[in-house]
Design an enzyme around this catalytic site. Structure first.
Site, PDB file in Angstrom:
ATOM      1  CE1 TYR A   1      28.249  29.714 -13.470  1.00  0.00           C
ATOM      2  CE2 TYR A   1      27.870  31.783 -12.304  1.00  0.00           C
ATOM      3  CZ  TYR A   1      27.628  30.959 -13.390  1.00  0.00           C
ATOM      4  OH  TYR A   1      26.771  31.369 -14.384  1.00  0.00           O
TER       5      TYR A   1
ATOM      6  CB  ALA B   1      37.106  32.521 -10.076  1.00  0.00           C
TER       7      ALA B   1
END
Length: 252
Positions: free
Chosen positions: A157, A159
């Site tokens: 999430y 990244a």
């Protein structure tokens, strides 16, 4: 002439993820600011529920699954042919699955990026088409404070949301000459359906610890929607490639 730089009367804005949470609240607030809103998401009944909460009667519901990445550009052309050129777009659609590195699968990683990031790229590609947007327009991507501050068990999430920040900065440079501003909002944790799901995956002590990290407490979806209104308005006419952090002090 608008009465204030925040006046969006006569503007048409596409809001993705308008079925719930930040997307729903953004659509509702934009309608209260005089906008005509095109709402999209996968669940028609939830889009209709959002529509029932909005001011005015000139809004449009356009159900679409953003996982159909290859169709997004053509779909953008079709909806603007039906409803007119867009003055702005707010990309709120996204998913978050709590999983530590040991439990993170490739399938989950790829799905997170397809929904949170890949769709944003294709939406921007569709939006920039000459007939799809007005001469002076604005794109807002809803990222996350997790893109800027480390968050355990949220690598995929975080990244994907950090990729949105980089995308915004690159597109801001590329599209400025076409009159398109591109910015990001990085919210902290707000009271929403997504947060309710996170809470269920944690103990009461773990969730309380997260809340305690927000000096002003958890936010509301309206706090983030207000930031979108600002970035779409003429009040932000000299702002592009930026990340507006709305997190109750979490990142401080």
């Amino acid at each position: 002439m608008p009465s204030t730089p925040f006046d969006l009367t006569g503007h048409t804005v596409l809001v993705t993820g308008a079925t719930s949470g930040i997307g729903r609240e953004t659509a509702v607030l934009l309608s209260q600011c005089g906008c005509r809103v095109v709402l999209t998401g996968r669940r028609t009944e939830q889009l209709e529920l959002t529509l029932s909460q909005m001011a005015g009667s000139h809004h449009e519901v356009e159900p679409f699954d953003l996982l159909r990445l290859e169709e997004i550009v053509e779909w953008m052309g079709a909806i603007t042919a039906r409803h007119g050129a867009l003055d702005g777009m707010v990309h709120c659609a996204g998913i978050r699955k709590t999983a530590g590195l040991r439990a993170l699968s490739l399938d989950s990683l790829h799905l997170t990026f397809r929904i949170n990031f890949d769709s944003a790229v294709m939406l921007a590609k569709g939006f920039r088409q000459k007939d799809c947007r007005t001469e002076k327009s604005s794109i807002v991507f809803v990222s996350s404070v997790s893109a800027l501050v480390g968050t355990p068990a949220a690598a995929a999430y975080s990244a994907s949301k950090a990729a949105l920040v980089a995308l915004s900065r690159s597109l801001a440079k590329e599209l400025a000459r076409e009159g398109i501003r591109v910015n990001c909002i990085a919210p902290g944790m707000v009271e929403s359906e997504m947060t309710a799901g996170i809470r269920k995956s944690l103990s009461e002590e773990q969730f309380a610890a997260i809340v305690a990290q927000h000096p002003l407490g958890l936010g509301r979806t309206r706090d983030v929607a207000c930031a979108s209104v600002y970035l779409l308005s003429d009040a932000a006419r000299w702002m592009t490639g930026q990340v507006l952090v709305v997190d109750g002090g979490y990142s401080a």
